[in-house]
Design an enzyme around this catalytic site. Sequence first.
Site, short mmCIF file in Angstrom:
data_model
loop_
_atom_site.label_atom_id
_atom_site.label_comp_id
_atom_site.label_asym_id
_atom_site.label_seq_id
_atom_site.Cartn_x
_atom_site.Cartn_y
_atom_site.Cartn_z
CE LYS A 57 44.98 27.22 30.84
NZ LYS A 57 43.74 28.03 31.26
CG ASP A 89 52.29 28.76 33.78
OD1 ASP A 89 51.62 28.13 33.87
OD2 ASP A 89 51.89 30.11 33.78
CG PHE A 92 48.64 34.54 29.31
CD1 PHE A 92 47.78 35.70 29.17
CD2 PHE A 92 47.93 33.60 30.02
CE1 PHE A 92 46.70 35.85 29.93
CE2 PHE A 92 46.75 33.50 30.75
CZ PHE A 92 45.93 34.72 30.51
#
Length: 400
Positions: free
Chosen positions: A255, A226, A141
């Site tokens: 984030k 990531d 993801f």
Amino acid sequence: MTRTEELIALEASLGAHNYQPLDVALVRGEGVFVYDVEGKRYLDCLSAYSAVNQGHCHPRILAAMVEQAGKLTLTSRAFRNDQLGLFYREIAELTGSHKVLPMNTGAEAVESAIKAVRKWGYEVKGVEKDKAEIIVCANNFHGRTIGIVGFSTDPDARGGFGPFAPGFKVVPFGDAEAFERAITGNTVAFLVEPIQGEAGVIIPPEGYFKRVRELCTQHNVMLILDEIQTGLGRTGKLLAEQHEGIEADVTLLGKALSGGFYPVSAVLSNSEVLGVLKPGQHGSTFGGNPLACAVARMAMKVLIEEGMIENAAQLGPYFLEGLAGIRSNHVKAVRGRGLMLAVDLHPEAGGARPFCYKLRDKGILAKDTHTDTIRIAPPLIITKDQIDDALAVFDTVLGI
């Protein structure tokens, strides 16, 4: 009709139905807690998918945001501002990076990295034009853009959105031999999560990333980690790569880089990779704006100065041990690293979502993923007493 029911009905009538949130309407957050429109308090065990590692509405980050918002918010990159260079210096010193590309969202950071390594492949490695390949992992993801979902293996993410861009190979996560077999002379990068969060907090075998790092170095392949969910303390280290003592060629952060106040992301690398981008070849109106930089600078500062990473390292294993100690016919397995945790349920338990509603009713917000898994990721400021309170609720809901 309650206020919550009114808001749910309003969303249902006017919003696109691309989410299926738990039925709770939140109005306020402070630290590890959030409050709904009826005034009920909940322990947040999702942290906006690790975007609020520093806790909700951290006062120092809030103050930095308010101060900067009163001075200058946006110039675009057509002009310079007094915050961008300071942000570059502080994130580079913190992470050991040499070059920084500021963006807004995690997906933008991923797309930016893909562009950069492809261009590096053509201009530096010498790959034939339009032949560059990037290896990714099954069940990955990395975001929701059309470019990213094209190499997803999730039918819901891909279905109905093609045609997709070529240039990606998919290998199993955690299988270094499969990765090695997939490498060709056209391979420019390996894009991978240190821990697969959306897939259910899937942790690779020990030694996997050491071997991956060796293979990338051997074949002149850029390792892109990531760390948008795993980075900035979530796993008990500043970056999850540190658990195996490796360094990525390209690191993606987002984030928690803003503590949940504002979309801020960054591609961290070196001059060899990011140096291929020349004026006019990539950009963002909002990327690197002074408000974003001021917020991110303080978000990083409180993470370090207030010992949040150390807290995750100390209390994550405690939380995991407590979850593992619950006697339950429903629980199949528990796993985690730092405060990135998951509980797998047996299929006959009826799915994770009903248990998330039971947790909600008892004051804990957690999220189901992949039908049978409950994800647990509280803010890194959580205390041992708060974990004890949470474990008592988990025991009541899951225990038999």
